[in-house]
Design a protein around this motif. Sequence first.
Motif, PDB file in Angstrom:
ATOM      1  N   ASP A   6      -1.352   4.076  -1.602  1.00 36.28           N
ATOM      2  CA  ASP A   6      -0.925   2.759  -1.130  1.00 36.28           C
ATOM      3  C   ASP A   6       0.380   2.850  -0.355  1.00 36.28           C
ATOM      4  O   ASP A   6       0.604   2.110   0.607  1.00 36.28           O
ATOM      5  N   SER A  30      -0.575   4.160   3.157  1.00 36.30           N
ATOM      6  CA  SER A  30      -1.794   3.599   3.747  1.00 36.30           C
ATOM      7  C   SER A  30      -1.580   2.862   5.067  1.00 36.30           C
ATOM      8  O   SER A  30      -2.546   2.457   5.702  1.00 36.30           O
ATOM      9  N   THR A  35       7.413   0.178   3.426  1.00 36.51           N
ATOM     10  CA  THR A  35       6.320   0.154   2.461  1.00 36.51           C
ATOM     11  C   THR A  35       6.822   0.285   1.025  1.00 36.51           C
ATOM     12  O   THR A  35       6.333  -0.394   0.120  1.00 36.51           O
ATOM     13  N   HIS A  51       6.222  -2.512  -1.999  1.00 29.65           N
ATOM     14  CA  HIS A  51       5.553  -2.220  -3.268  1.00 29.65           C
ATOM     15  C   HIS A  51       6.515  -2.346  -4.447  1.00 29.65           C
ATOM     16  O   HIS A  51       6.092  -2.679  -5.561  1.00 29.65           O
TER      17      HIS A  51
END
Length: 236
Positions: free
Chosen positions: A163, A166, A188, A192
Amino acid sequence: MTIERDVARLAALLADPTRAAFCLALLDGRAWTATELAGHAGVAVSTASEHLNRLVEGGLLTEHRQGRHRYVQLANEQAADLLEAFISHLGPAQRPATGLRAISASAALANGRTCYDHLAGRLGVAITDGMTTAGLLDQSDGFAITDTGLTWLTDGLGIAEADLRSTKRPLARACLDWTERRSHLAGTAGAHLLRSFLTKGWIKRIGKGRAVRLTPLGTTALRDHLAINPNDLDLT
């Protein structure tokens, strides 16, 4: 059309207080209905729809419909960055909030808030600093998640490495915090991290807006994971 006209057209989208209010509200990263935004800005729904049409056509917002409702949100991270840059350019000399409600709301945003899809404010900067001190984030040449930091995100917080890798977004980047006047973690990893903190109940949204507060579980987590004492952050 020349670049000069393109710049002028983009600036004109934010030259109206109602449209600016819509965009700032949408910096919480969520989708709002036209009715909710109208209530937030204190305008009629028909007026809100006209302004939203301009913002969607101008590329700052995107929309989708579900039943009778029209939902809008910021088009992308670049739109959020543009708005944050505008706010940062205002500097600390902007007119201070007056009235108990406005002062309380301003303090809550300064303590902790979402900056599109990552954490900002005093809490966001403290977490960024804590990650740096712990060797999870390297700020020596921009922002970079270290190998230790990647292990902490995946094993410690349970974020899937796939993830984190990604998208074409950078794993970590610096975002200037307009209240702290320093950088917090975006990219990212920042996105997250916010999602993980919300899912685990370490932070909680305050009402409909962007402000978040640290929970008792979050207080313990910051001490255990990053050796941060929330009492030192002055989250009053």
